[in-house]
Design a protein around this motif. Structure first.
Motif, PDB file in Angstrom:
ATOM      1  N   VAL A 118       0.839  -1.197   0.000  1.00  0.00           N
ATOM      2  CA  VAL A 118       0.000   0.000   0.000  1.00  0.00           C
ATOM      3  C   VAL A 118       0.876   1.251   0.000  1.00  0.00           C
ATOM      4  O   VAL A 118       1.962   1.267   0.585  1.00  0.00           O
ATOM      5  CB  VAL A 118      -0.935  -0.002   1.230  1.00  0.00           C
ATOM      6  CG1 VAL A 118      -0.138   0.024   2.547  1.00  0.00           C
ATOM      7  CG2 VAL A 118      -1.932   1.134   1.184  1.00  0.00           C
ATOM      8  N   ARG A 119       0.394   2.284  -0.661  1.00  0.00           N
ATOM      9  CA  ARG A 119       1.055   3.576  -0.601  1.00  0.00           C
ATOM     10  C   ARG A 119       0.873   4.157   0.802  1.00  0.00           C
ATOM     11  O   ARG A 119      -0.223   4.119   1.364  1.00  0.00           O
ATOM     12  CB  ARG A 119       0.472   4.518  -1.655  1.00  0.00           C
ATOM     13  CG  ARG A 119       1.203   5.841  -1.743  1.00  0.00           C
ATOM     14  CD  ARG A 119       0.844   6.584  -3.013  1.00  0.00           C
ATOM     15  NE  ARG A 119       1.610   7.843  -3.103  1.00  0.00           N
ATOM     16  CZ  ARG A 119       1.759   8.529  -4.220  1.00  0.00           C
ATOM     17  NH1 ARG A 119       1.218   8.080  -5.344  1.00  0.00           N
ATOM     18  NH2 ARG A 119       2.465   9.652  -4.227  1.00  0.00           N
ATOM     19  N   ILE A 120       1.931   4.706   1.361  1.00  0.00           N
ATOM     20  CA  ILE A 120       1.910   5.156   2.749  1.00  0.00           C
ATOM     21  C   ILE A 120       1.284   6.542   2.856  1.00  0.00           C
ATOM     22  O   ILE A 120       1.685   7.476   2.151  1.00  0.00           O
ATOM     23  CB  ILE A 120       3.332   5.165   3.345  1.00  0.00           C
ATOM     24  CG1 ILE A 120       3.898   3.745   3.376  1.00  0.00           C
ATOM     25  CG2 ILE A 120       3.340   5.775   4.747  1.00  0.00           C
ATOM     26  CD1 ILE A 120       5.376   3.678   3.725  1.00  0.00           C
ATOM     27  N   GLY A 173       6.671   9.940  -2.881  1.00  0.00           N
ATOM     28  CA  GLY A 173       5.765   8.872  -2.504  1.00  0.00           C
ATOM     29  C   GLY A 173       6.514   7.708  -1.871  1.00  0.00           C
ATOM     30  O   GLY A 173       7.599   7.329  -2.326  1.00  0.00           O
ATOM     31  N   GLN A 174       5.932   7.138  -0.818  1.00  0.00           N
ATOM     32  CA  GLN A 174       6.503   5.972  -0.155  1.00  0.00           C
ATOM     33  C   GLN A 174       5.478   4.843  -0.162  1.00  0.00           C
ATOM     34  O   GLN A 174       4.274   5.078  -0.040  1.00  0.00           O
ATOM     35  CB  GLN A 174       6.893   6.294   1.288  1.00  0.00           C
ATOM     36  CG  GLN A 174       7.945   7.368   1.435  1.00  0.00           C
ATOM     37  CD  GLN A 174       8.467   7.449   2.861  1.00  0.00           C
ATOM     38  OE1 GLN A 174       9.179   6.565   3.332  1.00  0.00           O
ATOM     39  NE2 GLN A 174       8.113   8.529   3.566  1.00  0.00           N
ATOM     40  N   VAL A 175       5.996   3.621  -0.271  1.00  0.00           N
ATOM     41  CA  VAL A 175       5.130   2.437  -0.341  1.00  0.00           C
ATOM     42  C   VAL A 175       5.558   1.426   0.709  1.00  0.00           C
ATOM     43  O   VAL A 175       6.764   1.190   0.895  1.00  0.00           O
ATOM     44  CB  VAL A 175       5.178   1.803  -1.752  1.00  0.00           C
ATOM     45  CG1 VAL A 175       4.501   0.440  -1.771  1.00  0.00           C
ATOM     46  CG2 VAL A 175       4.528   2.745  -2.769  1.00  0.00           C
ATOM     47  N   ALA A 176       4.587   0.860   1.396  1.00  0.00           N
ATOM     48  CA  ALA A 176       4.834  -0.223   2.349  1.00  0.00           C
ATOM     49  C   ALA A 176       4.629  -1.556   1.638  1.00  0.00           C
ATOM     50  O   ALA A 176       3.516  -1.848   1.185  1.00  0.00           O
ATOM     51  CB  ALA A 176       3.895  -0.109   3.546  1.00  0.00           C
ATOM     52  N   CYS A 177       5.696  -2.334   1.522  1.00  0.00           N
ATOM     53  CA  CYS A 177       5.634  -3.655   0.889  1.00  0.00           C
ATOM     54  C   CYS A 177       5.668  -4.695   2.006  1.00  0.00           C
ATOM     55  O   CYS A 177       6.691  -4.869   2.665  1.00  0.00           O
ATOM     56  CB  CYS A 177       6.799  -3.835  -0.078  1.00  0.00           C
ATOM     57  SG  CYS A 177       6.803  -2.623  -1.417  1.00  0.00           S
ATOM     58  N   LEU A 178       4.553  -5.359   2.215  1.00  0.00           N
ATOM     59  CA  LEU A 178       4.359  -6.183   3.400  1.00  0.00           C
ATOM     60  C   LEU A 178       4.788  -7.631   3.174  1.00  0.00           C
ATOM     61  O   LEU A 178       4.357  -8.275   2.210  1.00  0.00           O
ATOM     62  CB  LEU A 178       2.895  -6.162   3.829  1.00  0.00           C
ATOM     63  CG  LEU A 178       2.297  -4.786   4.107  1.00  0.00           C
ATOM     64  CD1 LEU A 178       0.842  -4.914   4.518  1.00  0.00           C
ATOM     65  CD2 LEU A 178       3.084  -4.060   5.180  1.00  0.00           C
ATOM     66  N   ASP A 179       5.609  -8.138   4.081  1.00  0.00           N
ATOM     67  CA  ASP A 179       6.014  -9.540   4.012  1.00  0.00           C
ATOM     68  C   ASP A 179       4.847 -10.484   4.275  1.00  0.00           C
ATOM     69  O   ASP A 179       4.931 -11.677   3.998  1.00  0.00           O
ATOM     70  CB  ASP A 179       7.128  -9.809   5.032  1.00  0.00           C
ATOM     71  CG  ASP A 179       8.478  -9.998   4.370  1.00  0.00           C
ATOM     72  OD1 ASP A 179       8.507 -10.304   3.170  1.00  0.00           O
ATOM     73  OD2 ASP A 179       9.501  -9.859   5.061  1.00  0.00           O
ATOM     74  N   THR A 180       3.753  -9.968   4.828  1.00  0.00           N
ATOM     75  CA  THR A 180       2.582 -10.796   5.110  1.00  0.00           C
ATOM     76  C   THR A 180       1.614 -10.854   3.929  1.00  0.00           C
ATOM     77  O   THR A 180       0.721 -11.710   3.908  1.00  0.00           O
ATOM     78  CB  THR A 180       1.835 -10.246   6.335  1.00  0.00           C
ATOM     79  OG1 THR A 180       1.592  -8.840   6.138  1.00  0.00           O
ATOM     80  CG2 THR A 180       2.661 -10.410   7.595  1.00  0.00           C
ATOM     81  N   ALA A 181       1.758  -9.973   2.936  1.00  0.00           N
ATOM     82  CA  ALA A 181       0.752  -9.857   1.879  1.00  0.00           C
ATOM     83  C   ALA A 181       0.604 -11.146   1.073  1.00  0.00           C
ATOM     84  O   ALA A 181      -0.516 -11.544   0.732  1.00  0.00           O
ATOM     85  CB  ALA A 181       1.095  -8.689   0.956  1.00  0.00           C
ATOM     86  N   PHE A 182       1.709 -11.796   0.762  1.00  0.00           N
ATOM     87  CA  PHE A 182       1.662 -13.009  -0.062  1.00  0.00           C
ATOM     88  C   PHE A 182       0.800 -14.094   0.578  1.00  0.00           C
ATOM     89  O   PHE A 182       0.213 -14.921  -0.115  1.00  0.00           O
ATOM     90  CB  PHE A 182       3.085 -13.527  -0.279  1.00  0.00           C
ATOM     91  CG  PHE A 182       3.173 -14.806  -1.070  1.00  0.00           C
ATOM     92  CD1 PHE A 182       2.957 -14.818  -2.437  1.00  0.00           C
ATOM     93  CD2 PHE A 182       3.468 -16.011  -0.443  1.00  0.00           C
ATOM     94  CE1 PHE A 182       3.038 -15.993  -3.181  1.00  0.00           C
ATOM     95  CE2 PHE A 182       3.550 -17.196  -1.170  1.00  0.00           C
ATOM     96  CZ  PHE A 182       3.333 -17.178  -2.540  1.00  0.00           C
ATOM     97  N   HIS A 183       0.716 -14.068   1.900  1.00  0.00           N
ATOM     98  CA  HIS A 183       0.012 -15.127   2.622  1.00  0.00           C
ATOM     99  C   HIS A 183      -1.459 -14.821   2.851  1.00  0.00           C
ATOM    100  O   HIS A 183      -2.150 -15.577   3.548  1.00  0.00           O
ATOM    101  CB  HIS A 183       0.708 -15.385   3.959  1.00  0.00           C
ATOM    102  CG  HIS A 183       2.168 -15.686   3.818  1.00  0.00           C
ATOM    103  ND1 HIS A 183       2.631 -16.836   3.219  1.00  0.00           N
ATOM    104  CD2 HIS A 183       3.268 -14.982   4.172  1.00  0.00           C
ATOM    105  CE1 HIS A 183       3.963 -16.825   3.216  1.00  0.00           C
ATOM    106  NE2 HIS A 183       4.368 -15.714   3.789  1.00  0.00           N
ATOM    107  N   GLY A 184      -1.953 -13.738   2.260  1.00  0.00           N
ATOM    108  CA  GLY A 184      -3.360 -13.399   2.425  1.00  0.00           C
ATOM    109  C   GLY A 184      -4.307 -14.423   1.833  1.00  0.00           C
ATOM    110  O   GLY A 184      -5.490 -14.447   2.168  1.00  0.00           O
TER     111      GLY A 184
END
Length: 401
Positions: free
Chosen positions: A103-105, A142-153
């Protein structure tokens, strides 16, 4: 070809900041440089920068905190002609219950990350500190949060729900899974994009495995936090919960002491009583029985989880090793797979031992299960998602290992 933009990928830790700069367009990400700030908070820190295979900067200086380290990164980039990137992407270990996708921060995302601190107390404070420091340095970027948990959704609730009272599930106590950026990259490198039943083993100081089918994660070994699952460098992995009750009731352990025990004093380090670094243990094992035992326990743990993920998938056509240990420790790969030959994991000893940095197949031609080694690239995935979320569509190229 569309206009290229520069994306800075940042992986922040409590004592280090790793970074990489990519030139991105709608079809690819070209790595321009990599670097790191190390030993943040210590009297003698270090910053280095590489372009291609050439180290262009290597300097010893003190970095009292993340903000000072980030300022040093900015100066180092300017020294090699990079004044500022067009966007910044961050590896975020966990977004908690509120943030589950890249998500964009903005202010709300940052507030949600602060609320998620209990889910990743080892990682999130440093990651948030760097985000805030960049807001001060480059408020217009612009900054983006790339989540290590997203793949496991995509993990089904059957696997994600823990056998605890239902109100805890509502509060966000569930399996999240981690190393998702690494898994995403490996899936993007597979010729079928992970459609065939595949187990990916990300083995490093932090270690986990994921079961993938139809390009989606079906289960993974880490749970609520990155402490669970396999035995790791200094982390215990899964334990009987009664052990924690025993330590609290009989030994007087506090939550702080338990956290230190489970995350910093256990795993390979705890068993070997010498090191949590697999390469060091491999060097020591001939004369140090504790080092040999730690390696054996690590491989035994990995085999057990391989078996459990085979049960999740019903069948397995492919096993992929990645991460520092998975990519470079041939002896560990052999120790994991050799006892599982009857289940179809049949390694070619010469291919397995080859000191190649490239993606390759290490199983025998007649092996029912293909076994691959594929170097991961989390920084590239951060750049890819950041590029997409800052407004440009990415069309990823596929690569066959």
């Amino acid at each position: 070809m569309s206009e290229r933009i520069q994306i800075l990928s940042i992986n922040s830790g409590s004592s280090s900041i790793k970074f990489a700069l990519f030139a991105c367009d709608t079809r690819q990400e070209e790595e321009q440089l990599v670097g790191a700030v190390e030993r943040i908070g210590q009297s003698a820190g270090r910053i280095w920068l590489e372009q291609g295979s050439q180290r262009v900067l290597d300097r010893i200086q003190a970095f009292p905190n993340q903000a000072a380290a980030l300022q040093a990164v900015v100066h180092a980039l300017s020294e090699v002609g990079v004044q500022h990137p067009d966007g910044i992407g961050h590896r975020i270990v966990a977004g908690g219950p509120q943030q589950r996708q890249h998500v964009r921060i903005d202010a709300q995302v940052l507030a949600d990350l602060r609320k998620a601190l209990p889910f990743a107390p080892l990682h999130l404070p440093a990651e948030i500190a760097v985000i805030e420091a960049i807001q001060q340095l480059w408020p217009d970027k612009g900054q983006v949060a790339c989540l290590d948990t997203a793949f496991h959704g995509s993990i089904p609730e059957l696997a994600a729900r823990l056998p605890l009272p239902r109100n805890l599930w509502q509060e966000g106590v569930r399996k999240y899974g981690f190393h998702g950026l690494s898994y995403e990259y490996i899936v993007s490198r597979l010729p079928d994009q992970g459609k065939a039943p595949t187990i990916i083993a990300h083995l490093g100081n932090g270690a986990s495995m994921a079961a993938v089918a139809h390009g989606r994660c079906m289960d993974t070994t880490m749970g609520l936090t990155p402490t669970g699952g396999l035995v790791m460098g200094t982390r215990s992995g899964d334990l009987d919960p009664g052990i924690l009750l025993y330590l609290m009731a009989e030994k007087g352990y506090t939550a702080v002491q338990l956290e230190r025990l489970l995350n910093h004093l256990s795993g390979l380090l705890g068993v070997s009583a010498s090191s949590g670094d697999m390469q060091i243990l491999l060097q020591q094992r001939a004369e140090n029985p504790h080092a040999e035992q730690a390696i054996d326990i690590f491989a035994y743990s990995a085999r057990k989880y391989l078996g459990s993920l085979m049960a999740v998938l019903g069948e397995v056509q492919r096993l992929v090793f990645t991460g520092g240990i998975g990519e470079h420790a041939a002896a560990v790969r052999w120790a994991i797979c050799r006892p599982l030959e009857a289940l179809g994991f049949r390694l070619d000893p010469e291919k397995n031992a080859a000191p190649s940095q490239e993606a390759r197949c290490i199983s025998r031609a007649e092996s029912p299960i293909e076994v691959l080694v594929i170097p991961t690239d989390e920084d590239r995935m951060i750049a890819r998602h950041t590029h997409r979320l800052l407004g440009m569509t990415h069309l990823p190229a596929t690569h066959s290992p």
